[in-house]
Each structure stands twice: as structure tokens, then as C-alpha cells.
Write a protein that holds these residues in place. Structure first.
Motif, PDB file in Angstrom:
ATOM      1  N   VAL A  22       0.854  -1.186   0.000  1.00 51.03           N
ATOM      2  CA  VAL A  22       0.000   0.000   0.000  1.00 51.03           C
ATOM      3  C   VAL A  22       0.889   1.234   0.000  1.00 51.03           C
ATOM      4  N   ARG A  23       0.638   2.127  -0.883  1.00 49.72           N
ATOM      5  CA  ARG A  23       1.385   3.374  -0.934  1.00 49.72           C
ATOM      6  C   ARG A  23       0.437   4.514  -0.591  1.00 49.72           C
ATOM      7  N   MET A  24       0.769   5.216   0.460  1.00 47.91           N
ATOM      8  CA  MET A  24      -0.079   6.306   0.904  1.00 47.91           C
ATOM      9  C   MET A  24       0.532   7.624   0.453  1.00 47.91           C
ATOM     10  N   LYS A  25      -0.324   8.577   0.129  1.00 51.76           N
ATOM     11  CA  LYS A  25       0.150   9.879  -0.287  1.00 51.76           C
ATOM     12  C   LYS A  25       0.734  10.603   0.915  1.00 51.76           C
ATOM     13  N   TYR A  26       1.933  11.104   0.767  1.00 46.33           N
ATOM     14  CA  TYR A  26       2.643  11.771   1.850  1.00 46.33           C
ATOM     15  C   TYR A  26       2.475  13.275   1.692  1.00 46.33           C
ATOM     16  N   ILE A  27       1.983  13.933   2.721  1.00 49.89           N
ATOM     17  CA  ILE A  27       1.808  15.386   2.723  1.00 49.89           C
ATOM     18  C   ILE A  27       2.464  15.927   3.985  1.00 49.89           C
ATOM     19  N   LYS A  28       3.264  16.961   3.841  1.00 54.54           N
ATOM     20  CA  LYS A  28       3.907  17.559   5.005  1.00 54.54           C
ATOM     21  C   LYS A  28       2.863  18.274   5.855  1.00 54.54           C
ATOM     22  N   ASN A  30       3.178  20.566   8.095  1.00 48.93           N
ATOM     23  CA  ASN A  30       3.300  22.020   8.214  1.00 48.93           C
ATOM     24  C   ASN A  30       2.797  22.745   6.964  1.00 48.93           C
ATOM     25  N   ASN A  31       2.533  22.009   5.883  1.00 44.13           N
ATOM     26  CA  ASN A  31       1.950  22.626   4.689  1.00 44.13           C
ATOM     27  C   ASN A  31       0.423  22.682   4.739  1.00 44.13           C
ATOM     28  N   ILE A  32      -0.190  21.878   5.611  1.00 47.30           N
ATOM     29  CA  ILE A  32      -1.659  21.830   5.616  1.00 47.30           C
ATOM     30  C   ILE A  32      -2.307  22.224   6.941  1.00 47.30           C
ATOM     31  N   PHE A  33      -1.609  22.000   8.069  1.00 43.57           N
ATOM     32  CA  PHE A  33      -2.216  22.303   9.364  1.00 43.57           C
ATOM     33  C   PHE A  33      -1.836  23.700   9.827  1.00 43.57           C
ATOM     34  N   PRO A  34      -2.769  24.394  10.483  1.00 42.23           N
ATOM     35  CA  PRO A  34      -2.408  25.657  11.123  1.00 42.23           C
ATOM     36  C   PRO A  34      -1.345  25.397  12.198  1.00 42.23           C
ATOM     37  N   GLU A  35      -0.516  26.377  12.464  1.00 40.13           N
ATOM     38  CA  GLU A  35       0.616  26.213  13.380  1.00 40.13           C
ATOM     39  C   GLU A  35       0.176  25.722  14.757  1.00 40.13           C
ATOM     40  N   GLU A  36      -0.911  26.261  15.288  1.00 40.80           N
ATOM     41  CA  GLU A  36      -1.380  25.845  16.621  1.00 40.80           C
ATOM     42  C   GLU A  36      -1.798  24.375  16.637  1.00 40.80           C
ATOM     43  N   LEU A  37      -2.493  23.943  15.593  1.00 43.99           N
ATOM     44  CA  LEU A  37      -2.903  22.539  15.524  1.00 43.99           C
ATOM     45  C   LEU A  37      -1.684  21.634  15.393  1.00 43.99           C
ATOM     46  N   LEU A  38      -0.714  22.035  14.599  1.00 39.14           N
ATOM     47  CA  LEU A  38       0.509  21.252  14.442  1.00 39.14           C
ATOM     48  C   LEU A  38       1.225  21.092  15.778  1.00 39.14           C
ATOM     49  N   LYS A  39       1.270  22.150  16.581  1.00 27.51           N
ATOM     50  CA  LYS A  39       1.905  22.067  17.898  1.00 27.51           C
ATOM     51  C   LYS A  39       1.159  21.089  18.800  1.00 27.51           C
ATOM     52  N   GLN A  40      -0.168  21.080  18.709  1.00 27.18           N
ATOM     53  CA  GLN A  40      -0.955  20.139  19.505  1.00 27.18           C
ATOM     54  C   GLN A  40      -0.657  18.691  19.086  1.00 27.18           C
ATOM     55  N   ILE A  41      -0.594  18.455  17.783  1.00 24.10           N
ATOM     56  CA  ILE A  41      -0.298  17.106  17.286  1.00 24.10           C
ATOM     57  C   ILE A  41       1.096  16.677  17.723  1.00 24.10           C
ATOM     58  N   GLN A  42       2.049  17.610  17.700  1.00 26.43           N
ATOM     59  CA  GLN A  42       3.428  17.293  18.060  1.00 26.43           C
ATOM     60  C   GLN A  42       3.574  16.921  19.533  1.00 26.43           C
ATOM     61  N   TYR A  51      -1.862   8.148   9.879  1.00 22.84           N
ATOM     62  CA  TYR A  51      -2.952   8.024   8.913  1.00 22.84           C
ATOM     63  C   TYR A  51      -4.181   8.711   9.478  1.00 22.84           C
ATOM     64  N   ILE A  52      -4.764   9.621   8.707  1.00 20.40           N
ATOM     65  CA  ILE A  52      -5.989  10.304   9.113  1.00 20.40           C
ATOM     66  C   ILE A  52      -7.084   9.840   8.156  1.00 20.40           C
ATOM     67  N   PRO A  53      -8.006   9.007   8.636  1.00 18.98           N
ATOM     68  CA  PRO A  53      -9.038   8.459   7.740  1.00 18.98           C
ATOM     69  C   PRO A  53     -10.071   9.514   7.345  1.00 18.98           C
ATOM     70  N   LYS A  54     -10.729   9.255   6.235  1.00 18.04           N
ATOM     71  CA  LYS A  54     -11.827  10.119   5.799  1.00 18.04           C
ATOM     72  C   LYS A  54     -13.006   9.914   6.749  1.00 18.04           C
ATOM     73  N   PRO A  55     -13.870  10.926   6.894  1.00 21.46           N
ATOM     74  CA  PRO A  55     -15.080  10.729   7.699  1.00 21.46           C
ATOM     75  C   PRO A  55     -15.939   9.619   7.085  1.00 21.46           C
ATOM     76  N   GLU A  56     -16.703   8.949   7.902  1.00 18.36           N
ATOM     77  CA  GLU A  56     -17.476   7.781   7.473  1.00 18.36           C
ATOM     78  C   GLU A  56     -18.387   8.081   6.278  1.00 18.36           C
ATOM     79  N   GLY A  57     -19.052   9.215   6.267  1.00 24.99           N
ATOM     80  CA  GLY A  57     -19.977   9.538   5.176  1.00 24.99           C
ATOM     81  C   GLY A  57     -19.288   9.838   3.859  1.00 24.99           C
TER      82      GLY A  57
END
Length: 110
Positions: A22-28, A30-42, A51-57
Motif C-alpha cells: 500500500v502506498r499512501m500519499k505523503y503530505i507535510k 506544516n503545509n496543511i495544518f495551522p501552526e497551533e494545531l501542528l503544535k498540539q499534534i506534536q 494516517y488520518i481516515p476520511k469521515p465515514e460519510g
């Protein structure tokens, strides 16, 4: 605010993805998350694949991308039609190269 913390072995998760082909698309991040959210994830993970799954719907069902689901639906409709006009379960199993149990599941389902 309640926090949910998951204990995940990211190294084995990554190995399993690589082994499965399985090859998953790699996205940085810091290119997509706001800085505050990135700090929370870190606070929970740094330098690992997540891996961040799509919402069920939004998630597509099995076979929708490849068209295989449409093929199976059409095949199953043909099987039901032929059963209604009198072909036996054994004949249908032979014609469609399916087991007798699979044919029964198709013709007796709603």
C-alpha cells in the motif's frame, strides 16, 4: 476538555504498510495544518507517519473506485433473473463459476 490518547506502535504500522504494497500519499503536516494545531499534534507524535481516515460519510464503499462493485451487482442481477426463469442453483453455479452456497446467498437475498 477530555483527551483521548492512543498507544500506537508507528514503526510496526509503517512496516505493515510497506509489506502490504500500500502506498499512501505523503503530505507535510506544516503545509496543511495551522501552526497551533501542528503544535498540539506534536505533543503526541513527532517525525512519524500518521494516517488520518476520511469521515465515514465521505468514504467510498469497497469496489466503487475500480468499478468492480457495479460488475458484481450486474452479475448478481443476471443470476437472479436466470433463477426466476427456471435455471437450477447447480446450473447457475456451473455457468458463473461460483459455489452452490454463493449462488444460494445471491438468489435468496433481498
Amino acid at each position: 476538555m477530555n483527551r483521548i490518547v492512543y498507544n500506537v506502535d508507528f514503526a510496526s504500522l509503517e512496516r505493515n504498510f510497506l509489506r502490504s504494497g500500500v502506498r499512501m500519499k505523503y503530505i507535510k503536516a506544516n503545509n496543511i495544518f495551522p501552526e497551533e494545531l501542528l503544535k498540539q499534534i506534536q505533543k503526541y507524535v513527532q517525525g512519524e507517519l500518521v494516517y488520518i481516515p476520511k469521515p465515514e460519510g465521505v468514504r467510498k464503499k469497497w469496489g466503487e473506485n475500480s468499478g468492480h462493485r457495479v460488475y458484481l451487482d450486474q452479475r448478481n442481477s443476471q443470476i437472479r433473473e436466470k433463477f426466476l426463469i427456471g435455471l437450477s442453483i447447480d446450473e447457475l453455479a456451473e455457468e458463473f463459476c461460483l459455489s452452490i452456497e454463493s449462488i444460494k446467498r445471491i438468489v435468496y437475498s433481498k
